[in-house]
Design an enzyme around this catalytic site. Structure first.
Site, PDB file in Angstrom:
ATOM      1  N   LYS A  77     -72.964  33.707  75.160  1.00 18.77           N
ATOM      2  CA  LYS A  77     -73.259  34.412  73.902  1.00 18.77           C
ATOM      3  C   LYS A  77     -72.983  35.901  74.027  1.00 18.77           C
ATOM      4  O   LYS A  77     -72.616  36.556  73.053  1.00 18.77           O
ATOM      5  CB  LYS A  77     -74.703  34.154  73.457  1.00 18.77           C
ATOM      6  N   LYS A 126     -68.134  21.898  70.016  1.00 18.85           N
ATOM      7  CA  LYS A 126     -69.157  21.195  69.229  1.00 18.85           C
ATOM      8  C   LYS A 126     -69.159  21.689  67.778  1.00 18.85           C
ATOM      9  O   LYS A 126     -68.802  22.840  67.511  1.00 18.85           O
ATOM     10  CB  LYS A 126     -70.533  21.333  69.880  1.00 18.85           C
ATOM     11  N   LYS A 157     -72.847  25.245  62.793  1.00 16.52           N
ATOM     12  CA  LYS A 157     -73.012  25.704  61.422  1.00 16.52           C
ATOM     13  C   LYS A 157     -72.455  27.103  61.209  1.00 16.52           C
ATOM     14  O   LYS A 157     -72.181  27.514  60.093  1.00 16.52           O
ATOM     15  CB  LYS A 157     -74.461  25.600  60.951  1.00 16.52           C
TER      16      LYS A 157
HETATM   17  N1  AQP Z   1     -72.613  19.415  67.170  1.00 20.54           N
HETATM   18  C1  AQP Z   1     -73.805  18.981  67.502  1.00 20.54           C
HETATM   19  N2  AQP Z   1     -73.968  17.688  67.913  1.00 20.54           N
HETATM   20  C2  AQP Z   1     -75.198  17.232  68.236  1.00 20.54           C
HETATM   21  N3  AQP Z   1     -76.330  17.984  68.192  1.00 20.54           N
HETATM   22  C3  AQP Z   1     -76.217  19.257  67.802  1.00 20.54           C
HETATM   23  N4  AQP Z   1     -77.129  20.260  67.643  1.00 20.54           N
HETATM   24  C4  AQP Z   1     -76.490  21.365  67.214  1.00 20.54           C
HETATM   25  N5  AQP Z   1     -75.175  21.124  67.071  1.00 20.54           N
HETATM   26  C5  AQP Z   1     -74.962  19.829  67.424  1.00 20.54           C
HETATM   27  C6  AQP Z   1     -78.566  20.117  67.891  1.00 20.54           C
HETATM   28  O1  AQP Z   1     -79.261  20.590  66.746  1.00 20.54           O
HETATM   29  C7  AQP Z   1     -80.510  21.175  67.143  1.00 20.54           C
HETATM   30  C8  AQP Z   1     -80.708  22.484  66.483  1.00 20.54           C
HETATM   31  O2  AQP Z   1     -79.726  23.399  66.897  1.00 20.54           O
HETATM   32  P1  AQP Z   1     -79.877  24.933  66.547  1.00 20.54           P
HETATM   33  O3  AQP Z   1     -79.629  25.150  65.120  1.00 20.54           O
HETATM   34  O4  AQP Z   1     -81.160  25.447  67.016  1.00 20.54           O
HETATM   35  O5  AQP Z   1     -78.812  25.668  67.386  1.00 20.54           O
HETATM   36  P2  AQP Z   1     -77.395  25.268  67.851  1.00 20.54           P
HETATM   37  O6  AQP Z   1     -77.431  24.184  68.852  1.00 20.54           O
HETATM   38  O7  AQP Z   1     -76.764  26.559  68.280  1.00 20.54           O
HETATM   39  O8  AQP Z   1     -76.719  24.703  66.514  1.00 20.54           O
HETATM   40  P3  AQP Z   1     -75.483  25.253  65.763  1.00 20.54           P
HETATM   41  O9  AQP Z   1     -75.271  24.400  64.557  1.00 20.54           O
HETATM   42  O10 AQP Z   1     -74.296  25.369  66.680  1.00 20.54           O
HETATM   43  O11 AQP Z   1     -75.971  26.667  65.305  1.00 20.54           O
HETATM   44  P4  AQP Z   1     -75.291  28.067  65.474  1.00 20.54           P
HETATM   45  O12 AQP Z   1     -73.907  27.904  64.877  1.00 20.54           O
HETATM   46  O13 AQP Z   1     -76.148  29.002  64.712  1.00 20.54           O
HETATM   47  O14 AQP Z   1     -75.258  28.395  66.946  1.00 20.54           O
HETATM   48  C9  AQP Z   1     -80.482  21.243  68.655  1.00 20.54           C
HETATM   49  O15 AQP Z   1     -81.276  20.184  69.157  1.00 20.54           O
HETATM   50  C10 AQP Z   1     -79.029  21.038  69.013  1.00 20.54           C
HETATM   51  O16 AQP Z   1     -78.865  20.433  70.295  1.00 20.54           O
END
Ligand code: AQP
Length: 335
Positions: free
Chosen positions: A117, A199, A202
């Site tokens: 990050k 992955k 969002k």
């Molecule tokens: N692509 C994914 N496949 C499976 N699980 C996923 N999670 C996130 N992306 C995937 C799971 O969702 C939960 C919440 O995640 P988060 O919002 O706290 O943070 P993150 O993992 O960083 O999700 P994003 O969507 O990628 O957010 P941003 O873009 O803001 O960094 C977790 O349990 C995660 O494992």
């Protein structure tokens, strides 16, 4: 929590950094709903965590209430589970500080998410990004969680939490339960539709890379139509076929069909038919959530009540742990 029901405690959070994706749903929230039957669950909107990356204040505020509505629409029941916004429970920030003073600089510098990050956000390598795992440890330890569902990206942070809890217990006496990772039976990692080696996220700038759980049916169908695949024609799960593997994962998790069944179903048909079928099952799976969200988001009074009640219930649990911690470290408490 466990004291009342005898069930094991599970805790999980999600950041209000945008509308949840199909990845968040399949990899996390869909299972959170199911876990409510067997566990005492604590689910929170991790707004303090999201501050480690620069957020537009208006959007963060909007996304936070929307995240609460989305969790409700996905089946989280505030009568069964703790559902709250992290910043509404002050104990998180307070315990975070006490734990900061027991976490080692050296161990935090080894966290791969920090390295990733800080490379991604080189213009804002703030102290919060560095101590993120400590705040996360506090989130977990406050509720004496037995299990924490973790994806591969969070394993190192959970290991850090366990080390920190053990160190604290050894130094000051038993306070914290040492949590175990929880591997969901139906968990799956969903990849970007445009770059299936990354992955689904969002905050992806490429809007075609992710499906938001509130996307309109025609938008979902178009995103799957454009999904990156390969130059072959066979729908089969095989190394090197990242795009097809990802679509098969999505289709399999939603329909419950095995990869072999899916290969048989699409034998002799092209990728076009398969993509259409994946799009259709996703549209059907997300339709009730979108509908329920649409209803809930109109009812701000109800959402605020859920937040207030959730904060009160969560604070009650969290304060118990925090008070023990304060006593152990020698902070002077007046009643
Ligand atoms: N692509 C994914 N496949 C499976 N699980 C996923 N999670 C996130 N992306 C995937 C799971 O969702 C939960 C919440 O995640 P988060 O919002 O706290 O943070 P993150 O993992 O960083 O999700 P994003 O969507 O990628 O957010 P941003 O873009 O803001 O960094 C977790 O349990 C995660 O494992």
């Amino acid at each position: 929590m466990e004291e009342q029901t005898g069930k094991k405690v599970i805790l999980s959070g999600i950041q209000p950094t945008g509308t949840f994706t199909l990845g968040n749903y399949i990899g996390a929230v869909r299972n959170w709903d199911r876990m409510q039957q067997d566990y005492d669950c604590a689910y929170f909107v991790a707004d303090l965590h999201s501050l480690t990356v620069r957020q537009e204040p208006g959007a963060l505020k909007k996304n936070t209430l929307e995240a609460v509505a989305l969790l409700l629409a996905c089946g989280i029941d505030p009568e069964k589970s703790l559902l709250f916004v992290q910043s509404h429970v002050r104990a998180h920030a307070e315990l975070g500080w006490i734990l900061d003073c027991n976490a080692l600089f050296g161990e935090l510098t080894r966290m791969t998410q920090f390295k990733d990050k800080s490379a991604q956000h080189a213009d804002n390598v703030n102290a919060g990004l560095f101590t993120y795992p400590v705040l996360m440890a506090g989130d977990i330890l406050l509720y004496q969680a037995d299990y924490v569902p973790v994806g591969a990206d969070q394993k190192q942070h959970l290991e850090f939490t366990r080390n920190l809890a053990e160190r604290f217990n050894n130094l000051y006496g038993e306070v914290f339960k040492v949590p175990e990772p929880y591997i969901a039976k139906n968990g799956a990692r969903v990849m970007s539709l445009q770059d299936p080696t990354r992955k689904m996220s969002k905050s992806d700038e490429n809007l075609n890379g992710f499906v938001s759980i509130l996307d309109e049916p025609n938008v979902i169908m178009n995103k799957f139509k454009r999904a990156v695949t390969d130059s072959e024609t066979e729908v089969v799960y095989r190394e090197g076929k990242d795009g097809i593997n990802n679509l098969m994962t999505i289709y399999s998790v939603i329909t419950g069909k095995s990869y072999d069944d899916i290969t048989a179903e699409f034998a002799g048909k092209g990728y076009g038919d398969f993509k259409k079928a994946v799009g259709e099952v996703v549209v059907d799976a997300l339709a009730p959530i979108r509908e329920e969200f649409g209803r809930l988001i109109q009812d701000k009074a109800y959402l605020e009540k859920v937040c207030k009640d959730g904060a009160a219930k969560a604070s009650y649990v969290a304060e118990k742990t925090l008070t023990k911690v304060k006593k152990k470290v020698g902070l002077y408490i007046v009643k």
